[in-house]
Design an enzyme around this catalytic site. Structure first.
Site, PDB file in Angstrom:
ATOM      1  N   ARG A  56      -5.526  12.193  -6.321  1.00 50.19           N
ATOM      2  CA  ARG A  56      -6.828  11.536  -6.179  1.00 50.19           C
ATOM      3  C   ARG A  56      -7.964  12.566  -6.203  1.00 50.19           C
ATOM      4  O   ARG A  56      -8.991  12.344  -6.840  1.00 50.19           O
ATOM      5  CB  ARG A  56      -6.877  10.725  -4.878  1.00 50.19           C
ATOM      6  CG  ARG A  56      -8.117   9.855  -4.767  1.00 50.19           C
ATOM      7  CD  ARG A  56      -8.220   9.173  -3.411  1.00 50.19           C
ATOM      8  NE  ARG A  56      -8.269  10.150  -2.336  1.00 50.19           N
ATOM      9  CZ  ARG A  56      -8.270   9.853  -1.038  1.00 50.19           C
ATOM     10  NH1 ARG A  56      -8.202   8.596  -0.650  1.00 50.19           N
ATOM     11  NH2 ARG A  56      -8.308  10.783  -0.125  1.00 50.19           N
ATOM     12  N   ARG A  62      -2.527   6.191  -0.205  1.00 49.71           N
ATOM     13  CA  ARG A  62      -2.817   6.223   1.225  1.00 49.71           C
ATOM     14  C   ARG A  62      -2.043   7.268   2.015  1.00 49.71           C
ATOM     15  O   ARG A  62      -2.615   8.189   2.527  1.00 49.71           O
ATOM     16  CB  ARG A  62      -2.573   4.851   1.856  1.00 49.71           C
ATOM     17  CG  ARG A  62      -3.770   3.942   1.719  1.00 49.71           C
ATOM     18  CD  ARG A  62      -3.549   2.737   2.560  1.00 49.71           C
ATOM     19  NE  ARG A  62      -4.769   2.070   2.938  1.00 49.71           N
ATOM     20  CZ  ARG A  62      -4.799   1.020   3.732  1.00 49.71           C
ATOM     21  NH1 ARG A  62      -3.680   0.549   4.239  1.00 49.71           N
ATOM     22  NH2 ARG A  62      -5.926   0.462   4.049  1.00 49.71           N
ATOM     23  N   ASP A  64      -6.384  -1.966  -7.831  1.00 50.06           N
ATOM     24  CA  ASP A  64      -6.994  -2.627  -6.679  1.00 50.06           C
ATOM     25  C   ASP A  64      -7.319  -4.068  -7.044  1.00 50.06           C
ATOM     26  O   ASP A  64      -7.523  -4.373  -8.220  1.00 50.06           O
ATOM     27  CB  ASP A  64      -8.271  -1.903  -6.228  1.00 50.06           C
ATOM     28  CG  ASP A  64      -8.604  -2.259  -4.786  1.00 50.06           C
ATOM     29  OD1 ASP A  64      -8.087  -1.588  -3.883  1.00 50.06           O
ATOM     30  OD2 ASP A  64      -9.335  -3.242  -4.558  1.00 50.06           O
ATOM     31  N   ARG A  85       0.810  -1.218   0.000  1.00 47.49           N
ATOM     32  CA  ARG A  85       0.000   0.000   0.000  1.00 47.49           C
ATOM     33  C   ARG A  85       0.842   1.267   0.000  1.00 47.49           C
ATOM     34  O   ARG A  85       0.400   2.315   0.468  1.00 47.49           O
ATOM     35  CB  ARG A  85      -0.981   0.024   1.187  1.00 47.49           C
ATOM     36  CG  ARG A  85      -1.973  -1.114   1.214  1.00 47.49           C
ATOM     37  CD  ARG A  85      -2.847  -1.116  -0.029  1.00 47.49           C
ATOM     38  NE  ARG A  85      -3.993  -1.993   0.160  1.00 47.49           N
ATOM     39  CZ  ARG A  85      -5.197  -1.583   0.527  1.00 47.49           C
ATOM     40  NH1 ARG A  85      -5.414  -0.326   0.737  1.00 47.49           N
ATOM     41  NH2 ARG A  85      -6.174  -2.446   0.668  1.00 47.49           N
ATOM     42  N   TYR A 123     -15.197 -10.906  -1.184  1.00 52.22           N
ATOM     43  CA  TYR A 123     -15.832  -9.631  -1.545  1.00 52.22           C
ATOM     44  C   TYR A 123     -17.036  -9.833  -2.449  1.00 52.22           C
ATOM     45  O   TYR A 123     -18.036  -9.111  -2.348  1.00 52.22           O
ATOM     46  CB  TYR A 123     -14.808  -8.683  -2.181  1.00 52.22           C
ATOM     47  CG  TYR A 123     -13.865  -8.103  -1.143  1.00 52.22           C
ATOM     48  CD1 TYR A 123     -14.299  -7.106  -0.268  1.00 52.22           C
ATOM     49  CD2 TYR A 123     -12.575  -8.582  -0.993  1.00 52.22           C
ATOM     50  CE1 TYR A 123     -13.463  -6.596   0.714  1.00 52.22           C
ATOM     51  CE2 TYR A 123     -11.721  -8.074  -0.015  1.00 52.22           C
ATOM     52  CZ  TYR A 123     -12.174  -7.083   0.836  1.00 52.22           C
ATOM     53  OH  TYR A 123     -11.355  -6.592   1.802  1.00 52.22           O
TER      54      TYR A 123
HETATM   55  O1  CP3 Z   1       0.454   0.427  -2.969  1.00 48.69           O
HETATM   56  C1  CP3 Z   1      -0.067  -0.643  -3.269  1.00 48.69           C
HETATM   57  O2  CP3 Z   1       0.043  -1.653  -2.554  1.00 48.69           O
HETATM   58  C2  CP3 Z   1      -0.756  -0.769  -4.617  1.00 48.69           C
HETATM   59  C3  CP3 Z   1      -2.138  -0.508  -4.656  1.00 48.69           C
HETATM   60  C4  CP3 Z   1      -3.138  -1.380  -3.922  1.00 48.69           C
HETATM   61  C5  CP3 Z   1      -4.391  -0.877  -3.488  1.00 48.69           C
HETATM   62  N1  CP3 Z   1      -5.136  -1.901  -3.007  1.00 48.69           N
HETATM   63  C6  CP3 Z   1      -4.833   0.532  -3.599  1.00 48.69           C
HETATM   64  C7  CP3 Z   1      -5.878   1.003  -2.687  1.00 48.69           C
HETATM   65  C8  CP3 Z   1      -3.121  -2.742  -3.608  1.00 48.69           C
HETATM   66  C9  CP3 Z   1      -2.007  -3.762  -3.802  1.00 48.69           C
HETATM   67  C10 CP3 Z   1      -4.394  -3.056  -3.043  1.00 48.69           C
HETATM   68  C11 CP3 Z   1      -4.777  -4.410  -2.638  1.00 48.69           C
HETATM   69  C12 CP3 Z   1      -6.038  -4.610  -1.928  1.00 48.69           C
HETATM   70  N2  CP3 Z   1      -7.236  -3.977  -2.117  1.00 48.69           N
HETATM   71  C13 CP3 Z   1      -6.230  -5.605  -0.939  1.00 48.69           C
HETATM   72  C14 CP3 Z   1      -5.196  -6.595  -0.495  1.00 48.69           C
HETATM   73  C15 CP3 Z   1      -4.231  -6.031   0.457  1.00 48.69           C
HETATM   74  C16 CP3 Z   1      -4.761  -5.790   1.862  1.00 48.69           C
HETATM   75  O3  CP3 Z   1      -4.800  -4.636   2.263  1.00 48.69           O
HETATM   76  O4  CP3 Z   1      -5.117  -6.764   2.535  1.00 48.69           O
HETATM   77  C17 CP3 Z   1      -7.558  -5.523  -0.502  1.00 48.69           C
HETATM   78  C18 CP3 Z   1      -8.208  -6.370   0.565  1.00 48.69           C
HETATM   79  C19 CP3 Z   1      -8.190  -4.491  -1.259  1.00 48.69           C
HETATM   80  C20 CP3 Z   1      -9.604  -4.063  -1.197  1.00 48.69           C
HETATM   81  C21 CP3 Z   1      -9.717  -2.678  -0.715  1.00 48.69           C
HETATM   82  N3  CP3 Z   1      -9.305  -1.574  -1.427  1.00 48.69           N
HETATM   83  C22 CP3 Z   1     -10.258  -2.221   0.505  1.00 48.69           C
HETATM   84  C23 CP3 Z   1     -10.804  -3.119   1.587  1.00 48.69           C
HETATM   85  C24 CP3 Z   1     -10.169  -0.835   0.497  1.00 48.69           C
HETATM   86  C25 CP3 Z   1     -10.758   0.167   1.491  1.00 48.69           C
HETATM   87  C26 CP3 Z   1     -10.089   0.299   2.754  1.00 48.69           C
HETATM   88  C27 CP3 Z   1      -8.632   0.660   2.667  1.00 48.69           C
HETATM   89  O5  CP3 Z   1      -7.832  -0.247   2.843  1.00 48.69           O
HETATM   90  O6  CP3 Z   1      -8.298   1.832   2.491  1.00 48.69           O
HETATM   91  C28 CP3 Z   1      -9.520  -0.452  -0.698  1.00 48.69           C
HETATM   92  C29 CP3 Z   1      -9.190   0.912  -1.122  1.00 48.69           C
HETATM   93  C30 CP3 Z   1      -7.818   1.184  -1.593  1.00 48.69           C
HETATM   94  N4  CP3 Z   1      -7.093   0.411  -2.431  1.00 48.69           N
HETATM   95  C31 CP3 Z   1      -7.073   2.350  -1.279  1.00 48.69           C
HETATM   96  C32 CP3 Z   1      -5.854   2.243  -1.969  1.00 48.69           C
HETATM   97  C33 CP3 Z   1      -4.741   3.246  -2.017  1.00 48.69           C
HETATM   98  C34 CP3 Z   1      -7.560   3.466  -0.384  1.00 48.69           C
HETATM   99  C35 CP3 Z   1      -8.370   4.420  -1.143  1.00 48.69           C
HETATM  100  C36 CP3 Z   1      -7.846   5.789  -0.898  1.00 48.69           C
HETATM  101  O7  CP3 Z   1      -7.766   6.188   0.278  1.00 48.69           O
HETATM  102  O8  CP3 Z   1      -7.492   6.464  -1.870  1.00 48.69           O
END
Ligand code: CP3
Length: 343
Positions: free
Chosen positions: A39, A30, A76, A26, A154
């Site tokens: 964003r 973030r 994602d 991540r 999901y």
């Molecule tokens: O930097 C990285 O790792 C690359 C980008 C990436 C994102 N999501 C961007 C993202 C990766 C590899 C993921 C994987 C992902 N997405 C997982 C597996 C990893 C883990 O955390 O267990 C899962 C379960 C998701 C599903 C998901 N996406 C959720 C549950 C959420 C909301 C809650 C959260 O974690 O913020 C997201 C949103 C998300 N995906 C954000 C990002 C940067 C946050 C959105 C934002 O704040 O802009």
């Protein structure tokens, strides 16, 4: 052209290293104010994911700002269910939301079949191509997907959950439906990851964020069987499997034909090493909450982890994604500590 910094790839191969490579799950997004700016310019997370130029820009930000040893494509795991006919929304402050869920064979029948990932997920491939060009071979680029079990979670729940009990219920009440869905997810995921490699990704990672909610037998049947099928399609590719929380399954996970395993902070590195052996690289596993501490605490905890490593086959990372409210300066302390630690 060869990479200027290939530590991450060499760690996958088990080569001798002058220092351990480091990146953060991540990291693309973030924590960085620079990310939030892009964003908000895009009007939200999903548009950003779907706009290759800007997805590429936020992919490269942590390489420029945090000096990590690998980039991970900004996307994602939920783009796969969407490509299968289940669109998602990312609700600010709340997380993912699907209007439709898959809990019955009638609902499964509504999913698309014969999916062409080059049509539906071309924006990811395009973002990878742009990123490779803009990275100018500074560091490798990691492509990724969710593991089938986590994607099923999901698709069945339609949102995040503390227990994922609808998904676990399905494993008992309609295992055939679960297997059918897992098979379909796996096939699309293989095509999707192949497309990422063709577009230029140097390595791949599968995220199984909800591995730890299944016991060993169920994880073998509904989790690892499908991960194995995927990994088998990528022989010779640096490939990390991150089965978060699956402590009880480590022996089974160790038998996967991948090059690296992700560990979360609940797993003891040396115990994992004893179970896994020397033939795989271990990735992880500092508790992300260490980064809430003082600089001194971060240095001490990081060095303690590095000292516990008994070989060069390690990639340093946190035990899970970096939390959104972590100060990027703290991440820099973590990274600097690793870079100053000579092997
Ligand atoms: O930097 C990285 O790792 C690359 C980008 C990436 C994102 N999501 C961007 C993202 C990766 C590899 C993921 C994987 C992902 N997405 C997982 C597996 C990893 C883990 O955390 O267990 C899962 C379960 C998701 C599903 C998901 N996406 C959720 C549950 C959420 C909301 C809650 C959260 O974690 O913020 C997201 C949103 C998300 N995906 C954000 C990002 C940067 C946050 C959105 C934002 O704040 O802009």
């Amino acid at each position: 052209m060869s990479l200027k910094n290939d530590l991450y790839l060499r760690a996958h191969r088990g080569d001798n290293l002058e220092r351990y490579p480091v990146w953060l799950m991540r990291q693309a997004g973030r924590i960085l104010p620079e990310y939030r700016e892009v964003r908000s310019k895009m009007g939200g997370f999903k548009t950003l994911v779907e706009t290759p130029e800007f997805a590429s820009e936020v992919t490269i930000q942590p390489v420029d700002i945090l000096d990590v040893d690998a980039a991970i494509i900004f996307s994602d795991i939920l783009v796969v269910p969407e490509a299968m006919g289940l669109p998602y929304q990312m609700v600010e402050q709340r997380g993912p939301w699907f209007d439709k869920t898959i809990r019955t064979s009638e609902q499964l029948a509504l999913l698309d079949t014969n999916i062409d990932v080059y049509d539906r997920l071309s924006y990811v491939f395009e973002a990878i191509k742009i990123t490779k060009r803009e990275l100018k071979d500074r560091v490798p680029l990691i492509g990724f997907a969710g593991a089938p079990w986590t994607i099923l979670c999901y698709m069945v729940e339609g949102k995040g959950s503390k227990t994922f009990s609808e998904s676990r219920k399905l494993l008992y009440t309609n295992p055939a439906l679960a297997h059918e869905l897992l098979n379909r997810i796996s096939d699309v995921t293989i095509d999707y990851l192949k497309g990422q490699l063709e577009a230029g990704a140097d390595a791949l990672q599968l995220f199984d964020s909800w591995a730890g909610i299944l016991g060993r037998d169920q994880y073998a049947t509904f989790g690892l069987a499908y991960i194995r099928k995927i990994v088998q399609a990528f022989e010779g590719v640096p490939f990390t499997v991150f089965s978060k929380g699956a402590v009880a399954s480590l022996e089974d996970i160790a038998s996967l034909p991948c090059t690296a395993l992700g560990l979360d902070w609940n797993m003891e590195v040396n115990l994992a090493r004893r179970i896994v052996g020397e033939s795989k690289t271990l990735q992880g596993n500092l508790d992300p909450c260490v980064l809430y501490g003082s600089n001194k605490l971060i240095e001490n905890e990081t060095i303690k982890m590095l000292k516990s490593f008994k070989s060069h086959r390690h990639i340093v990372n946190l035990g899970h994604g970096v939390y959104p409210d972590i100060d990027p300066e703290k991440v820099k302390v973590f990274i600097k500590t690793i870079k100053n630690y000579e092997l």
